[in-house]
Design a protein around this motif. Sequence first.
Motif, PDB file in Angstrom:
ATOM      1  N   LEU A 306       0.845  -1.085  -0.170  1.00 44.34           N
ATOM      2  CA  LEU A 306       0.121  -0.004  -0.003  1.00 44.34           C
ATOM      3  C   LEU A 306       1.041   1.373  -0.144  1.00 44.34           C
ATOM      4  O   LEU A 306       0.709   2.132  -0.752  1.00 44.34           O
ATOM      5  N   ALA A 307       1.824   1.329   1.226  1.00 47.28           N
ATOM      6  CA  ALA A 307       2.718   2.747   1.211  1.00 47.28           C
ATOM      7  C   ALA A 307       3.783   2.559  -0.364  1.00 47.28           C
ATOM      8  O   ALA A 307       3.737   3.718  -0.781  1.00 47.28           O
ATOM      9  N   GLN A 308       4.095   1.415  -0.769  1.00 48.75           N
ATOM     10  CA  GLN A 308       4.854   1.666  -2.056  1.00 48.75           C
ATOM     11  C   GLN A 308       4.141   2.180  -3.223  1.00 48.75           C
ATOM     12  O   GLN A 308       4.621   3.019  -4.003  1.00 48.75           O
ATOM     13  N   GLY A 309       2.668   1.807  -3.396  1.00 47.33           N
ATOM     14  CA  GLY A 309       1.828   2.199  -4.540  1.00 47.33           C
ATOM     15  C   GLY A 309       1.658   3.621  -4.339  1.00 47.33           C
ATOM     16  O   GLY A 309       1.498   4.360  -5.201  1.00 47.33           O
ATOM     17  N   GLU A 310       1.411   4.117  -3.199  1.00 50.87           N
ATOM     18  CA  GLU A 310       1.095   5.542  -2.839  1.00 50.87           C
ATOM     19  C   GLU A 310       2.347   6.319  -3.093  1.00 50.87           C
ATOM     20  O   GLU A 310       2.198   7.325  -3.519  1.00 50.87           O
ATOM     21  N   LEU A 311       3.616   5.855  -2.781  1.00 53.07           N
ATOM     22  CA  LEU A 311       4.731   6.800  -2.859  1.00 53.07           C
ATOM     23  C   LEU A 311       4.826   7.062  -4.333  1.00 53.07           C
ATOM     24  O   LEU A 311       5.124   8.282  -4.913  1.00 53.07           O
ATOM     25  N   GLY A 312       4.581   6.074  -5.211  1.00 52.19           N
ATOM     26  CA  GLY A 312       4.708   6.450  -6.804  1.00 52.19           C
ATOM     27  C   GLY A 312       3.341   7.470  -7.221  1.00 52.19           C
ATOM     28  O   GLY A 312       3.774   8.122  -8.162  1.00 52.19           O
ATOM     29  N   LYS A 313       2.287   7.157  -6.545  1.00 52.87           N
ATOM     30  CA  LYS A 313       1.199   7.929  -6.971  1.00 52.87           C
ATOM     31  C   LYS A 313       1.438   9.478  -7.016  1.00 52.87           C
ATOM     32  O   LYS A 313       0.905  10.164  -7.631  1.00 52.87           O
ATOM     33  N   TRP A 314       1.820   9.963  -5.784  1.00 50.27           N
ATOM     34  CA  TRP A 314       1.902  11.102  -5.183  1.00 50.27           C
ATOM     35  C   TRP A 314       3.388  11.846  -5.682  1.00 50.27           C
ATOM     36  O   TRP A 314       3.570  13.022  -5.588  1.00 50.27           O
ATOM     37  N   ARG A 315       4.300  11.194  -6.132  1.00 47.95           N
ATOM     38  CA  ARG A 315       5.490  11.887  -6.678  1.00 47.95           C
ATOM     39  C   ARG A 315       5.331  13.239  -7.516  1.00 47.95           C
ATOM     40  O   ARG A 315       5.794  14.370  -7.323  1.00 47.95           O
ATOM     41  N   ASP A 316       4.647  13.012  -8.763  1.00 48.07           N
ATOM     42  CA  ASP A 316       4.571  13.856  -9.700  1.00 48.07           C
ATOM     43  C   ASP A 316       3.428  15.113  -9.033  1.00 48.07           C
ATOM     44  O   ASP A 316       4.017  16.232  -9.504  1.00 48.07           O
ATOM     45  N   ILE A 317       2.527  14.471  -8.271  1.00 47.46           N
ATOM     46  CA  ILE A 317       1.749  15.545  -7.925  1.00 47.46           C
ATOM     47  C   ILE A 317       2.456  16.535  -6.971  1.00 47.46           C
ATOM     48  O   ILE A 317       2.286  17.906  -7.157  1.00 47.46           O
ATOM     49  N   VAL A 318       3.071  16.079  -6.147  1.00 49.89           N
ATOM     50  CA  VAL A 318       3.878  16.918  -5.103  1.00 49.89           C
ATOM     51  C   VAL A 318       4.908  17.773  -5.975  1.00 49.89           C
ATOM     52  O   VAL A 318       4.947  18.896  -5.750  1.00 49.89           O
ATOM     53  N   ALA A 319       5.654  17.158  -6.842  1.00 49.73           N
ATOM     54  CA  ALA A 319       6.583  18.082  -7.789  1.00 49.73           C
ATOM     55  C   ALA A 319       6.041  19.177  -8.336  1.00 49.73           C
ATOM     56  O   ALA A 319       6.545  20.095  -8.643  1.00 49.73           O
ATOM     57  N   SER A 320       4.794  18.925  -9.044  1.00 52.44           N
ATOM     58  CA  SER A 320       3.907  19.924  -9.773  1.00 52.44           C
ATOM     59  C   SER A 320       3.515  20.941  -9.100  1.00 52.44           C
ATOM     60  O   SER A 320       3.296  22.201  -9.488  1.00 52.44           O
ATOM     61  N   SER A 321       3.467  20.879  -7.731  1.00 51.53           N
ATOM     62  CA  SER A 321       3.049  21.863  -6.683  1.00 51.53           C
ATOM     63  C   SER A 321       4.090  22.899  -6.204  1.00 51.53           C
ATOM     64  O   SER A 321       3.960  24.008  -5.759  1.00 51.53           O
ATOM     65  N   LYS A 322       5.558  22.328  -6.655  1.00 47.91           N
ATOM     66  CA  LYS A 322       6.577  23.013  -6.265  1.00 47.91           C
ATOM     67  C   LYS A 322       6.545  23.323  -4.661  1.00 47.91           C
ATOM     68  O   LYS A 322       7.129  24.590  -4.309  1.00 47.91           O
ATOM     69  N   PHE A 323       6.089  22.624  -4.026  1.00 50.81           N
ATOM     70  CA  PHE A 323       5.895  23.031  -2.616  1.00 50.81           C
ATOM     71  C   PHE A 323       6.948  22.098  -1.768  1.00 50.81           C
ATOM     72  O   PHE A 323       6.813  20.954  -1.962  1.00 50.81           O
TER      73      PHE A 323
END
Length: 326
Positions: A306-323
């Motif tokens: 579960l954690a491994q799958g979520e790790l990949g899911k949120w990578r681009d989203i966080v990067a796109s926020s530049k936060f």
Amino acid sequence: MRIAISQMRRLRSVALAFLAVASVSTSHAQDQASKIVVGLPAGGSFDTVARIVADKLAAETGHPVLVENRPGAQTRIAIQVVKAAPADGNTLLVAPGVAMFLYPHLFRQLGYAPFSDLTPVAQLVSWDLVLAVASDSPIRTFADFLAWSRANPGKAFYGTSGAGSLQHFLGVSLARRTGIALEHVGFKGGKEAVTALIGGHINAIVMDAGEVVPMVQSGKIRTLAIFGPQRERSLPGTPTIRELGLGDLETSGWAGLYAPAKTPPAVVGRLNAAVNKILASPQVGQKLVELGMKPAGGTAQQLDSLAQGELGKWRDIVASSKFVLD
């Protein structure tokens, strides 16, 4: 000579007795050392979950299990404590899922490696996240929300319980997926965000369902969508995000139980079995529901996946926020 031999025998007997007592004392101390570390202050939902598990785990193992609150640095202090503890199953961690899959993308200096410094034991709980507006808002449905946001660029503000939270990035993901412009406002907790929504200072909130249900029931808030896989029992009229055609945005909050790295598989197995038995208890399930959570359980491998799958899911989203956080 006989006196010397007699004295030596007495000294040896005393030494052996001392070692026996020390051995018993050390073993007893180890039995008493079991604790669950929580990275948030006492009295909150995570602390309550940890205390429920600790109380029942003590009954299962036959010795006390204490809860130690080590708040600060968004659970990173607590993780450092458990990371450095002996890998004997006597020091455990209740960690929010975001510490495993979101924070690695978010912090410049994380201070731990989630998949090598910790050993997963079992998922403890999950909870729903919702999109909501004030009851006096002209926005009545999710479709209305999208239409209003497109018609009011730069004016669509959504609040969450804090910058860098899962709710924050779920809003980022929603905006990215639907092509609307949303402005995030991070508060110091869910209550402040709800107050700002009711006061008309923001247009919407992305929040844990448990924090808004009382306000929905009192007629102050209207929920538009649930991001979890099923409709919330307390909000039966609110559609899931999958029902609204955006199943790829399906997201739930969760927390897991972890041990230090290299904890023996046999120890993890015993802890996992005990935790699953605890979570299957109707009494425990009811207590968790009252906290706005659902009992989870499952294998250690399922928690890791579960954690491994979520790790990949949120990578681009966080990067796109530049936060980024220090």
